[in-house]
Design an enzyme around this catalytic site. Structure first.
Site, short mmCIF file in Angstrom:
data_model
loop_
_atom_site.label_atom_id
_atom_site.label_comp_id
_atom_site.label_asym_id
_atom_site.label_seq_id
_atom_site.Cartn_x
_atom_site.Cartn_y
_atom_site.Cartn_z
N HIS A 76 0.84 -1.20 0.00
CA HIS A 76 0.00 0.00 0.00
C HIS A 76 0.87 1.25 0.00
CE1 HIS A 76 -3.59 2.39 1.90
NE2 HIS A 76 -3.11 2.94 0.81
N GLU A 129 1.57 8.05 -4.33
CA GLU A 129 2.41 7.64 -3.21
C GLU A 129 3.74 8.39 -3.21
OE1 GLU A 129 1.71 5.55 -0.62
OE2 GLU A 129 -0.34 5.57 -1.39
N HIS A 133 4.27 10.83 -0.16
CA HIS A 133 5.13 10.19 0.84
C HIS A 133 6.60 10.11 0.42
CE1 HIS A 133 1.51 9.06 3.00
NE2 HIS A 133 1.03 8.49 1.90
#
Length: 681
Positions: A76, A129, A133
């Site tokens: 994930h 992502e 992040h």
């Protein structure tokens, strides 16, 4: 608490009550882990959270069209995070994902980091992502840059073989089979080496679908070395309980510290002084016990995690206490061959015994699933016969050697102190890992058994002496017998009357064997084994209620049965068992006594054959049961050096070779050597 791991036609389903396990908490369906090292830089982040999706569960919970689910964990994300999780780390420089830069690993990303949502493909998912992040992870060299960030995520994914971990624990995807939740948690955390958290989709009060597992890593991708309650990097220890931190009073150390201290005193003084009954062997019997206890505790800490099938070493107060018990058993074993072996032989024998003892414990608790709360069978019965096996491989007594096995007032006083300590500490030691009514029964039953054993010891000792005097050795044997014989059944509903009776029978049988056969080794352990079998046979659900299945875990109903579901509604921590009858449990208890005797005696004999080899330099006949072979005794220092310094003596010898200034060495019997010395002049 049960867990179902269905195939792709269903989802990973968890029968979950939020109060059942301390690592599970429901908060808007999200479970977070905050267990890593601190960072002093306010503009950086504190930890990495690595999240894996369980695809069937994610597809079942998603409100958007998804791909056909497949049985697999996928990535994930790899998320830089703050300990308080209230904000996202600052991004160093926001850049869009460049597929050319990550082209060497695109194929792996498609397999391990796919987007399951149909409307959002892989490129969109990876870009999201990265921008949210990945750009915040630039302060760490291993995740700086797009290629490094995604490669590190793949590396972590490959290191976390969750499906294999579950499979090795017998947890296989199925539409109908339920698994105990604690087993799922143990399978994951035991291999990862630290606590994890689950994100679940709740459909009802009792059922939920697993969506995600989150793992924590420090910024250098290391895992903590302490258990959670001892880990200073755990942010729960940096917050007050009223604002979400962990209450210090609920830390494991608060529960077990007094038991830990009792175990240390019991082992080093209670057991150590108990071997202090030979006049010229006090230093060895007491001193070497300290060495063996220290060495075996460390070794047992390592092996405990091996036999618990953990890939990483857990160090905490509970683990140390388990290692303590193993070390106590080893000290009991070496009492059978004290004085017959040198320190090296004792060390080698102890290191061999620890893994054999733990293997026997694994057979009893994990395979045969016996009840032995205080270790009467797997600790003391094993220890007595392992030591006996080693002892038989060495010399036998003759009249000249028997003269060394005498005691004096000082050594007997040490044994009396040992009796007092064991009398006071043994009930608490048996109950160290228990709670509630079970702990209460253990203390009461153990104490009553020791009391009755002491009374019997005074009676038998008086009757066996012509002048009706008491013998401290008899009292020592009786206290050990009373404590050991009840230890395997101390948590059972044996009633106070039978607790008293067990102590009486154990003391009487042990003392009769000692008086007429000159040895009572292993008698209390055998009685403990037979007592556990008898009370296992007569125990019933009517007598115990559902707590019966906490004592005899194999007697619990099998998984997926309606009886188990009913029990779980009252005691959610009950694990699925084998549905054993009381007769089957009786057979298992008796069989384990035989297995323990076989392993202990064969293991002891084999160990004795090993350590008696010439290259271990076995003791000579005249050195048996002598302290001065291994220890510098205070009396020796006084004999050789007196009140003068070495320099004073040397000077005197240089000037006139005055041998009169030296005290002559004494023989072991305390008399001066009868030799004539002439003056050098």
């Amino acid at each position: 608490m049960n867990v179902m791991l269905p195939s792709v036609t269903n989802v990973f389903s968890i029968m979950l009550n939020n109060d059942n396990h301390p690592t599970i908490m429901k908060e808007d369906g999200v479970m977070l882990i905050l267990l890593c090292s601190h960072c002093n830089c306010p503009e950086s982040f504190d930890l990495f959270v690595f999240a894996l999706n369980w695809i069937p569960g994610f597809c079942a919970s998603s409100r958007q069209p998804t791909l056909k689910p497949f049985e697999k964990f996928t990535i994930h994300g790899l998320w830089p995070s703050f300990e308080d999780s209230t904000r996202d780390p600052p991004r160093q420089q926001i850049t869009q994902l460049n597929l050319n830069e990550i082209s060497p690993i695109v194929h792996e990303l498609e397999q391990k980091w796919p987007s399951v949502v149909i409307s959002k493909g892989n490129k969109w998912f990876w870009n999201y992502e990265w921008t949210k992040h990945g750009t915040a992870a630039a302060s760490v060299a291993e995740t700086r840059g797009q290629l490094n960030y995604f490669k590190k995520a793949i590396e972590l994914y490959d290191s976390l073989a969750v499906i294999l971990w579950l499979d090795s624990a017998g947890i296989i995807p199925s539409n109908i089979t339920f698994y105990d939740l604690s087993k799922v948690i143990d399978a994951v955390e035991g291999n990862f080496g630290y606590k994890t958290r689950f994100r679940c989709y709740y459909t009802s009060m009792d059922t939920s679908y697993l969506i995600e597992i989150k793992f924590c890593f420090t910024k250098n991708f290391q895992r903590p070395h302490y258990v959670e309650d001892a880990d200073g990097s755990n942010p729960a220890h940096s917050l007050a309980a009223r604002v979400g931190g962990k209450d210090p009073q609920k830390n494991a150390i608060e529960k077990f510290l007094h038991n830990f201290n009792d175990g240390q005193i019991f082992a080093l003084i209670g057991i150590g002084l108990g071997f202090n009954h030979i006049r010229n062997y006090c230093f060895n019997s007491f001193g070497l016990s300290i060495l063996i206890f220290s060495l075996c505790t460390q070794f047992a800490l390592l092996l405990h995690n091996v036999f618990m099938q953990n890939n990483h070493i857990f160090i905490g107060i509970e683990e140390i206490m388990w290692a303590q018990k193993i070390s106590i058993a080893v000290i009991v074993s070496i009492g059978s061959f004290h004085g017959k072996c040198n320190p090296l032989q004792i060390i080698i024998a102890s290191l061999i015994e620890v893994p054999i003892l733990m293997a026997n414990k694994y057979i009893g608790f994990k395979i045969m699933k016996v009840a032995d709360i205080g270790g009467g069978i797997h600790l003391y019965l094993f220890a007595a016969h392992f030591g006996l096996g080693i002892s038989t491989m060495f010399w036998k007594y003759n009249d000249s050697r028997k003269r060394k096995l005498t005691s004096d007032n000082c050594s007997e006083l040490g044994m009396l102190i040992s009796i007092v300590l064991m009398y006071g500490l043994w009930p608490g030691l048996n109950a160290a890992f228990s709670r509630g009514d079970k702990k209460h029964r253990i203390v009461v039953n153990t104490y009553l058994s020791i009391c009755s054993a002491c009374v019997m010891a005074f009676a038998v000792s008086s009757l066996s002496d012509r002048k009706n005097r008491f013998t401290i050795k008899h009292l020592h044997i009786a206290v050990i017998g009373g404590a050991v014989s009840v230890s395997s059944v101390a948590d059972m509903m044996i009633t106070p009357y039978f607790a008293l009776l067990i102590g009486l029978v154990s003391a009487l049988s042990s003392l009769l064997f000692f008086i007429f056969v000159k040895s009572a080794i292993g008698i209390p352990g055998i009685l403990a084994g037979f007592a556990s079998a008898i009370f296992a046979y007569i125990s019933s659900e009517k007598q115990y209620g559902y707590s019966l299945f906490q004592i005899f875990v194999a007697r619990a109903p099998t998984a997926n049965s309606s009886d188990l579901h009913e029990i779980l509604s009252y005691l959610p921590d009950i694990s699925a068992g084998e549905g054993r009858t009381n007769y089957q449990q009786f057979i298992c208890q008796i069989a384990y006594v035989g297995v323990t005797l076989l392993i202990a005696i064969l293991g002891g004999c084999l160990t004795g054959l090993i350590i008696r080899q010439p290259f271990f330099e076995p003791l000579k006949s005249e050195d048996l049961f002598e302290d001065n072979v291994n220890w510098v005794l205070p009396s020796e220092e006084e004999e050789y050096f007196g009140n003068e310094s070495y320099c004073d003596i040397e000077s005197s010898m240089d000037t006139e070779m005055n041998l009169q200034s030296l005290k002559l060495p004494q023989q072991r019997n305390g008399k001066r050597k009868n030799e004539n010395y002439r003056d050098s002049n």
